[in-house]
Design an enzyme around this catalytic site. Structure first.
Site, PDB file in Angstrom:
ATOM      1  N   LYS A  19       0.797  -1.034   0.015  1.00 22.16           N
ATOM      2  CA  LYS A  19      -0.134  -0.102   0.073  1.00 22.16           C
ATOM      3  C   LYS A  19       0.827   1.232  -0.090  1.00 22.16           C
ATOM      4  O   LYS A  19       1.409   1.476   0.801  1.00 22.16           O
ATOM      5  CB  LYS A  19      -0.822  -0.122   1.077  1.00 22.16           C
ATOM      6  N   GLU A  54      10.270   0.843  10.245  1.00 21.94           N
ATOM      7  CA  GLU A  54      11.197   1.659  10.209  1.00 21.94           C
ATOM      8  C   GLU A  54      10.455   3.083  10.328  1.00 21.94           C
ATOM      9  O   GLU A  54       9.756   3.709   9.493  1.00 21.94           O
ATOM     10  CB  GLU A  54      11.805   1.572   8.711  1.00 21.94           C
ATOM     11  N   CYS A  74      13.404  10.379   6.938  1.00 18.75           N
ATOM     12  CA  CYS A  74      13.517   9.876   8.320  1.00 18.75           C
ATOM     13  C   CYS A  74      14.759  10.077   9.148  1.00 18.75           C
ATOM     14  O   CYS A  74      14.893  10.214  10.225  1.00 18.75           O
ATOM     15  CB  CYS A  74      12.882   8.583   8.434  1.00 18.75           C
ATOM     16  N   GLU A 129      10.023  15.426  15.752  1.00 18.80           N
ATOM     17  CA  GLU A 129      10.508  15.448  14.244  1.00 18.80           C
ATOM     18  C   GLU A 129       9.672  16.493  13.820  1.00 18.80           C
ATOM     19  O   GLU A 129       8.653  16.454  13.730  1.00 18.80           O
ATOM     20  CB  GLU A 129      10.061  14.039  13.818  1.00 18.80           C
TER      21      GLU A 129
END
Ligand code: NDP
Length: 775
Positions: free
Chosen positions: A189, A263, A297, A390
């Protein structure tokens, strides 16, 4: 229209637009896209995907329902046995064909990626696409080598893969290539914002003759992803995305037996020492934080700069920021494109507006589309929310440090642990600090280097599992053969006998000392025929806290050499052997089995663990740069483990030995039917120079202890070989700090077969240290 003479007059960049006609023609011809299920297009209710740089609608794609997901999983299930039955060579040919397709259509894929994500064509063309092709080539090789190099392992089955919008095709390659190479089939997906390159790839895969059902693409939003996670016939979920969704997936899959790799996000430090090559470090920083608009990331989002050079460094950085060109992503001279959506610009702007730091922004940026200027915020304390959270945008936060020790402390002061960059001309300093940084990937004088041959993945709340290299492959395989079901737990009962004149109720073993249980309760221990063998302490959550604290304090063990750990493990074997008869008799009393053979096997196992302590080596991955990527096994940290009831001594020393050999500290819940074997084992530990806190042993109910041990934030991994059904509770509680888990789902582990690879793998974290070389 700019005239070339004007350009000569001003020496400004002229426009250098990449042609997008072919891709637009492809989009127009399709109009609306369905899912790709079993080699066919399956239409659903549509939603629009946009070009974030302009806001224009690019295409309409289908919103996947639970029924679409089910159809895709069924197609993948049907296709899997035949796909796995192909020889490695046949699968390698398919992967090679995919690599060739990517190369042949690289330009169209790059343009499409840029249109759908807003990333500069310079990046999609020169970084994403070459890495995508590299992944398929590399894993064609892995398919070819599988039989010989991964003996005893086979495909997991059907893999559900959920990927984000920041590297849509690259994340597809990272997930699809190893899965297919190892004989799995896939339902993927893509992110709702960026489904187009996955759909073009599926078309190319069909043209290359990939059997139908092997790769299925279901487009849609988070509900489609959740349906894939929840599907009972998916064997593994591989996810890249936010920590929040990763945690939800950990909870949703808890106890189901689905393999899982996550991850997740990061807040990676970028550390510049005063002896660094400053110009290189500034240039590296541009790639660290403004590559893909900081929507990476592993972005080097936290600058930690030595205070002696901080002002000079910031000045040079600001000058470099002034030269960055932000604008039309399809323009080949553009450095920074648009963010993924206008809403993301608003989110990032809101974060920057509330800061108390000093803000410097590059400019100008286009006024239409999702553009946000490269931003530097200086003067922040390490506890500032912007230093911790983040931002996932082109915003760099900065602070200073004075000593290497402080640099490491600041770098590790985060709940994340994905990557770190170190800039110094002193190789000794770099290689001394690299292992001390809590991150899965360390770049020395470099940043954002990635390759199919090098493991990529994080620790702490950046997730677990590795992608790339041999470590990544193992995550797409499982041991061959079906495990046996564990028999239901039966704890013998009986009549308590009167204590003798000298009561010897063993206590708990915490921090190298015997400790009275907090709750003040004991339980009787009985042989299989009801004979009373003694009593043991009933540990509770406070005892767990004390044991974890002791294990956390014993961090010196993780810094010892393999040679030292081997000597201690041999010494443990020596001391166990001196008491072999006593242990054999105790085993017999508790289990009714002849204990002599088991004690011998336990000695053998301790020797194996000692042998591996200084031989479980890293790898230098063959990455295509001038430099090396070292895959270094490092300890996981504090492991909580629930011991097995079967062959209790052998099982216990396998766990203790493997954990210790790799430099971990352990909190072990003793087997419930044979706790006295564990409590007798203290004396072996006490007499073998095992430092206090390295192994802590608790007795008591596994069901009672499991949520507390698995939920403890200072425990880095939790294993269970218990006969009590605690796999689900462990995996659910583990979601808190996203600790790694290894649980049995009610299946027996054959401790007689050494399978040390599984233990050593579970007891280590592979840290990839990149060291480029040359002038
Ligand atoms: P998400 O984690 O929400 O999305 C990643 C993928 O998971 C997408 O395909 C998404 O679908 C899907 N998804 C969303 N919810 C679920 C669910 N409950 N179950 C299963 N799958 C789900 O990331 P976002 O794209 O929303 O970005 C949010 C933040 O995440 C960013 O600001 C950034 O901080 C971080 N992030 C980190 C990335 C990384 O590489 N580590 C990559 C992307 C984002 P859908 O597309 O519909 O949302």
């Amino acid at each position: 229209m700019t005239d070339v003479t004007d350009i000569f007059a001003t020496l400004e960049y002229g426009p250098a637009p990449e042609a997008d006609g072919e891709v637009r023609a492809w989009l127009a011809a399709k109009g609306t896209f369905g899912h790709v299920i079993d080699g066919a297009q399956v239409m659903g209710d549509g939603f629009k995907t946009h070009n974030p740089a302009t806001g224009e609608v690019l295409a309409e794609v289908s919103q996947g329902t639970a029924a679409d997901v089910d159809a895709a999983v069924k197609a993948a299930r049907r296709a899997q046995p035949e796909w796995a039955a192909l020889s490695g060579h046949q699968r390698a040919r398919h992967l090679y064909a995919l690599a060739r397709q990517v190369q042949k259509h690289a330009r169209a894929l790059a343009v499409l990626e840029t249109l759908d994500t807003g990333k500069p064509i310079r990046e999609s063309r020169d970084i994403d696409l070459p890495l995508v092709a590299r992944h398929f080539y590399y894993h064609a090789g892995m398919a070819q080598l599988m039989a010989e190099n991964l003996p005893g392992r086979e495909a997991i089955g059907v893999c559900g893969q959920i990927i984000p919008w920041n590297f849509p095709l690259l994340m597809l390659a990272w997930k699809v290539a190893p899965a297919l190479a190892m004989g799995n089939t896939v339902v993927l997906k893509p992110a709702e914002q960026t489904p187009l390159t996955a759909l073009m790839f599926a078309e190319l895969a069909q043209a290359a003759g990939l059997p139908k059902g092997v790769l299925n693409i279901v487009t849609g939003d988070g509900t489609t992803g959740a349906a894939l996670v929840a599907h009972p016939d998916v064997d593994k979920i591989a996810f890249t995305g936010s920590t929040t969704v990763g945690r939800a997936i950990r909870e949703a899959t808890a106890g189901t037996g689905k393999a899982l790799t996550l991850e997740l996000g990061g807040k990676s430090p970028y550390i510049v020492f005063d002896d660094a090559d400053i110009d290189s470090a500034v240039e590296g920083l541009v790639d660290a934080i403004w590559f893909n608009g900081g929507q990476v990331c592993c972005a080097g989002a936290r600058l930690l700069v030595h205070e002696a050079i901080a002002d000079r460094f910031h000045d040079k950085l600001k000058a470099r920021m002034d030269g960055l060109r932000v604008g039309d992503p399809l323009d080949k001279c553009i450095d920074v494109g648009s963010l993924i959506a206008a809403s993301d610009c608003a989110r990032v702007a809101a974060l920057v507006e509330q800061t108390e730091g000093e803000v410097y922004q590059a400019g100008p940026v286009p006024q239409t589309g999702a553009f946000y200027p490269p931003t530097l915020i200086t003067g922040l304390h390490s506890s500032d929310p912007l230093m911790q959270e983040e931002i996932f945008g082109p915003v760099l936060v900065s602070t200073t440090f004075r000593t290497p020790v402080e640099a490491v402390q600041l770098a590790n002061n985060t709940r994340y642990g994905l990557a770190a960059s170190l800039w110094t001309e002193n190789v000794n300093l770099a290689l001394d600090l690299a292992p001390k940084l809590e991150a899965g990937i360390i770049w020395v004088n470099a940043t954002n280097l990635m390759d199919a041959a090098a493991g990529f993945g994080g620790t702490k709340e950046s997730g677990f599992g590795r992608e790339g290299g041999w470590a990544g492959l193992r995550a797409y395989t499982k041991p061959v053969g079906d495990a046996k079901k564990l028999p239901a737990l039966h704890i013998p009962t009986g009549e308590m006998a009167a204590a003798g004149p000298l009561d010897r109720t063993p206590k708990l073993y915490i921090g190298g000392k015997q400790a009275r249980p907090d709750g003040g309760y004991v339980r009787g221990v009985f042989g299989p025929k009801g004979a009373c063998l003694g009593e043991v302490a009933e540990a509770n959550r406070k005892d767990i806290r004390n044991a974890v604290e002791a294990a956390a304090k014993a961090s010196g063990w993780s810094k010892t050499s393999g040679h030292l750990r081997a000597q201690i493990l041999y010494y443990m074997a020596e001391n166990l052997s001196a008491r072999a008869d006593e242990f054999a008799a105790r085993l017999h009393a508790q289990t009714g089995q002849d204990g002599t053979v088991e004690v011998e096997a336990a000695l053998d196992r301790l020797f194996t663990c000692a042998a591996w302590a200084d031989k479980y080596e890293g790898r230098a991955a063959g990455v295509p740069i001038r430099g090396i990527a070292l895959g270094m096994p490092s300890p996981v940290g504090v492991i909580g483990a629930f011991a097995a009831e079967q062959t209790p001594l052998l099982a216990m020393v396998s766990v203790v030995g493997a954990a210790m050999a790799m430099g971990n500290r352990l909190v072990l819940a003793a087997p419930e039917t044979a706790p006295l074997t564990a409590t007798d084992f203290y004396q072996v530990l006490d007499t073998s120079d095992v430092p206090g806190g390295v192994v802590n042993i608790l007795t008591g109910s596994h069901a009672e202890l499991a949520p507390h041990l698995a939920g403890h934030m200072e425990v880095d991994a939790c294993w269970s070989f218990s006969s009590t059904d605690i796999s689900g509770v462990i995996e659910r509680e583990a979601a808190g700090n996203l600790k790694r888990t290894w649980v049995n789902y009610g299946q027996a582990h054959d401790f007689a077969a050494p399978q040390m690879d599984r233990f050593l793998e579970a007891a280590t974290e592979v840290k990839t240290i990149w060291v480029p070389y040359g002038e």
